[in-house]
Design a protein around this motif. Structure first.
Motif, PDB file in Angstrom:
ATOM      1  N   SER A  36       0.834  -1.206   0.000  1.00 15.96           N
ATOM      2  CA  SER A  36       0.000   0.000   0.000  1.00 15.96           C
ATOM      3  C   SER A  36       0.866   1.251   0.000  1.00 15.96           C
ATOM      4  O   SER A  36       0.563   2.245  -0.687  1.00 15.96           O
ATOM      5  CB  SER A  36      -0.920   0.005   1.222  1.00 15.96           C
ATOM      6  N   PHE A  37       1.957   1.220   0.753  1.00 13.88           N
ATOM      7  CA  PHE A  37       2.858   2.370   0.841  1.00 13.88           C
ATOM      8  C   PHE A  37       3.523   2.645  -0.514  1.00 13.88           C
ATOM      9  O   PHE A  37       3.543   3.790  -0.987  1.00 13.88           O
ATOM     10  CB  PHE A  37       3.923   2.102   1.912  1.00 13.88           C
ATOM     11  N   ILE A  38       4.045   1.591  -1.153  1.00 12.99           N
ATOM     12  CA  ILE A  38       4.688   1.753  -2.460  1.00 12.99           C
ATOM     13  C   ILE A  38       3.671   2.201  -3.507  1.00 12.99           C
ATOM     14  O   ILE A  38       3.952   3.075  -4.335  1.00 12.99           O
ATOM     15  CB  ILE A  38       5.365   0.440  -2.885  1.00 12.99           C
ATOM     16  N   SER A  40       1.060   3.936  -3.089  1.00 14.26           N
ATOM     17  CA  SER A  40       0.612   5.326  -2.898  1.00 14.26           C
ATOM     18  C   SER A  40       1.467   6.290  -3.716  1.00 14.26           C
ATOM     19  O   SER A  40       0.963   7.283  -4.243  1.00 14.26           O
ATOM     20  CB  SER A  40       0.654   5.691  -1.412  1.00 14.26           C
ATOM     21  N   PHE A  41       2.765   6.011  -3.829  1.00 16.18           N
ATOM     22  CA  PHE A  41       3.640   6.848  -4.655  1.00 16.18           C
ATOM     23  C   PHE A  41       3.299   6.673  -6.136  1.00 16.18           C
ATOM     24  O   PHE A  41       3.281   7.643  -6.900  1.00 16.18           O
ATOM     25  CB  PHE A  41       5.109   6.474  -4.415  1.00 16.18           C
ATOM     26  N   PHE A  42       3.029   5.434  -6.533  1.00 15.95           N
ATOM     27  CA  PHE A  42       2.691   5.166  -7.928  1.00 15.95           C
ATOM     28  C   PHE A  42       1.361   5.829  -8.297  1.00 15.95           C
ATOM     29  O   PHE A  42       1.194   6.340  -9.412  1.00 15.95           O
ATOM     30  CB  PHE A  42       2.612   3.652  -8.156  1.00 15.95           C
ATOM     31  N   ARG A  43       0.426   5.869  -7.340  1.00 13.69           N
ATOM     32  CA  ARG A  43      -0.884   6.452  -7.598  1.00 13.69           C
ATOM     33  C   ARG A  43      -0.790   7.948  -7.876  1.00 13.69           C
ATOM     34  O   ARG A  43      -1.595   8.513  -8.618  1.00 13.69           O
ATOM     35  CB  ARG A  43      -1.801   6.184  -6.393  1.00 13.69           C
ATOM     36  N   ASN A  44       0.212   8.595  -7.296  1.00 13.23           N
ATOM     37  CA  ASN A  44       0.384  10.032  -7.496  1.00 13.23           C
ATOM     38  C   ASN A  44       0.816  10.387  -8.913  1.00 13.23           C
ATOM     39  O   ASN A  44       0.823  11.568  -9.283  1.00 13.23           O
ATOM     40  CB  ASN A  44       1.418  10.577  -6.498  1.00 13.23           C
ATOM     41  N   LEU A  45       1.211   9.362  -9.704  1.00 17.15           N
ATOM     42  CA  LEU A  45       1.629   9.626 -11.079  1.00 17.15           C
ATOM     43  C   LEU A  45       0.446   9.876 -12.001  1.00 17.15           C
ATOM     44  O   LEU A  45       0.631  10.271 -13.160  1.00 17.15           O
ATOM     45  CB  LEU A  45       2.460   8.442 -11.604  1.00 17.15           C
ATOM     46  N   GLY A  46      -0.766   9.614 -11.517  1.00 17.18           N
ATOM     47  CA  GLY A  46      -1.953   9.979 -12.269  1.00 17.18           C
ATOM     48  C   GLY A  46      -2.479   8.947 -13.248  1.00 17.18           C
ATOM     49  O   GLY A  46      -3.241   9.300 -14.160  1.00 17.18           O
ATOM     50  N   TYR A  47      -2.114   7.700 -13.071  1.00 17.23           N
ATOM     51  CA  TYR A  47      -2.613   6.659 -13.976  1.00 17.23           C
ATOM     52  C   TYR A  47      -4.014   6.225 -13.561  1.00 17.23           C
ATOM     53  O   TYR A  47      -4.433   6.451 -12.412  1.00 17.23           O
ATOM     54  CB  TYR A  47      -1.665   5.456 -13.985  1.00 17.23           C
ATOM     55  N   PRO A  48      -4.761   5.568 -14.469  1.00 20.01           N
ATOM     56  CA  PRO A  48      -6.131   5.128 -14.140  1.00 20.01           C
ATOM     57  C   PRO A  48      -6.154   4.166 -12.952  1.00 20.01           C
ATOM     58  O   PRO A  48      -5.144   3.542 -12.600  1.00 20.01           O
ATOM     59  CB  PRO A  48      -6.596   4.435 -15.429  1.00 20.01           C
TER      60      PRO A  48
END
Length: 473
Positions: A36-38, A40-48
């Motif tokens: 979940s922590f890792i 969260s950073f990937f989610r900030n890149l704006g992908y679907p």
């Protein structure tokens, strides 16, 4: 007295299970938090959202496989359940309901049928003791010196995997060495060496020919579409050196790490007369094995898919009453669950475009073409460790083909060879899965050799292919 010993053994088992439950739960929770922590950073890149979900599930699955918080087969089931829950309902991905049959379909994929056919062959060989006969043949040629015998078994496996399925070769060879492994015991370093070395030799040996590994055929087919034809012999010019050097280095690594020189093998019992149930059963297995291998080797002529050919041992060995219902129950069905989960994860990564995102970022790196080629080879071996190497090659080869000049010729070949160097996990290759299914080796035992080949394999592939390309292209 016996009753007292039994009670003490029961108490020890209960304590072990209890502490194991605490460890497994805390490790699973830790993996969940880390993923979940890792993510969260990937989610900030704006992908679907669907890309973010598959990324999270991939990180979590890799963590569970590495830490063994739950058994590997359970991770496979967990992946499929997670994909069905995510894409088949509105609980996780709102409005993202998509057909989930492709994830459930991994249970009936070609790899699963190929594995199952190999399991039936291996069980048939074991029942009539032909696996011991194969081992005795190798033993007579290479002697009982531990290191030399291991090399002989690995070379025999490699040659077989160059002309037939790596999975079937591994199933046959693992079945042949199981009597020795059982004689040495589960905790023996030599047992580990056998069950690590043979699947590695099958996978690495497959690099030697076009038909030795599916990624090889994918690369050749893609180049043919571009008007570049590579013959069987031409592939062997760079494929055989990579395969043999990799196997030799892997063998030396095993002998040094596991200190095989100090082991003494007593093979007198194994060299004794083989007891078979009766002549009919023995010849039935020989006939079935010969017919199956012949059909695998002549697939380009008759066009019957390898997976369909795998039905031959399933039907014939049960028809001839060599394998009965109780024997089928002993087959390692958990291995099929493990592989199905890995295949489903690979399909999801492709379907949502996660792999395309990764490769797009790589192509944008401000590095020269030689650096791009090296990155492709590294990515190939990395993702092949957590998904089907066939799927990895299917994704990466077309991307490599689009590179300019000589790189558009060399990189697809480098990718194909690098995909066959994935040996880190039981799920990395069906050969590892077969070895793991014996129950005599732990998942962590694959890691040292897997890490070695993650570095050495792409290097050898790059050097060999570039030399070939510079001379002949």
């Amino acid at each position: 007295m016996a009753h007292s010993d039994s009670r003490r053994a029961t108490i020890r088992l209960y304590r072990k299970l209890k502490s194991g439950w605490i460890w497994a739960t805390s490790t699973f929770t830790g993996n969940l938090i880390l993923a979940s922590f890792i993510s969260s950073f990937f989610r900030n890149l704006g992908y679907p959202d669907d890309v973010n979900f598959v990324f999270f599930l991939s990180i979590l699955a890799v963590g569970l496989w590495v830490t063994e918080a739950i058994p590997p087969f359970a991770v496979g089931i967990f992946i499929i359940a997670g994909l069905l829950f995510g894409f088949g309902t509105n609980f996780v991905l709102e409005g993202q309901k998509t057909p989930v049959e492709m994830y459930l379909g991994t249970w009936t994929s070609n790899v699963i049928w190929l594995l199952l056919g190999g399991f039936f062959l291996a069980e048939g060989l074991s029942i009539v003791s032909l696996d011991r006969a194969l081992f005795r043949f190798t033993l007579s040629k290479f002697g009982s010196d531990p290191s030399r015998l291991l090399l002989g078994l690995m070379l025999t496996t490699a040659v077989g995997s160059m002309v037939m399925s790596n999975t079937a070769t591994t199933a046959m060879m693992v079945s042949s060495i199981l009597p020795l492994a059982r004689l040495m015991g589960k905790d023996s370093e030599y047992t580990k060496a056998l069950l690590i070395g043979i699947p590695a030799a099958a996978t690495l040996g497959g690099m030697g020919t076009i038909i030795g590994s599916t990624p090889n055929a994918i690369a050749v087919g893609a180049l043919q579409e571009k008007g570049i034809n590579i013959t069987f012999i031409e592939w062997m010019l760079f494929g055989i050196p990579v395969a043999l050097i990799s196997i030799y280095v892997f063998w030396k690594f095993l002998t040094k790490k596991l200190q095989l020189d100090g082991i003494v093998l007593d093979t007198s019992e194994l060299m004794g007369k083989t007891n078979t149930k009766n002549g009919f059963e023995k010849y039935a297995v020989i006939f079935t094995l010969s017919l199956t291998v012949f059909m695998w080797l002549t697939e380009p002529i008759h066009g019957v898919p390898i997976a369909a050919t795998s039905a031959i041992p399933i039907v014939l060995l049960t028809l001839f009453q060599v394998i009965k219902a109780e024997d089928v129950r002993r087959l390692p069905w958990d291995t099929l669950m493990l592989v199905a989960g890995g295949l489903a994860l690979g399909i999801a990564m492709v379907d949502v475009g996660l792999t395309d995102i990764i490769m797009e970022k790589i192509s944008q790196l401000p590095i020269p073409m030689i650096g791009v080629a090296i990155v492709f080879s590294i990515v190939a071996v990395l993702i092949s460790n957590i998904m089907s190497n066939t799927a990895a090659a299917s994704i990466l080869v077309p991307l490599g083909l689009s590179l300019p000049g000589i790189w558009g010729f060399a990189v697809p070949l480098i990718i194909a060879l690098s995909c066959s160097c994935a040996l880190l996990l039981p799920v990395s290759t069906p050969s590892n899965a077969i070895s793991y299914s014996t129950g005599m080796i732990e998942q962590k035992s694959f890691r040292p050799g897997g890490l070695l080949m993650m570095v050495l394999g792409p290097v050898l592939a790059f050097v060999s292919v570039m030399l070939y390309a510079l001379i002949f292209f």
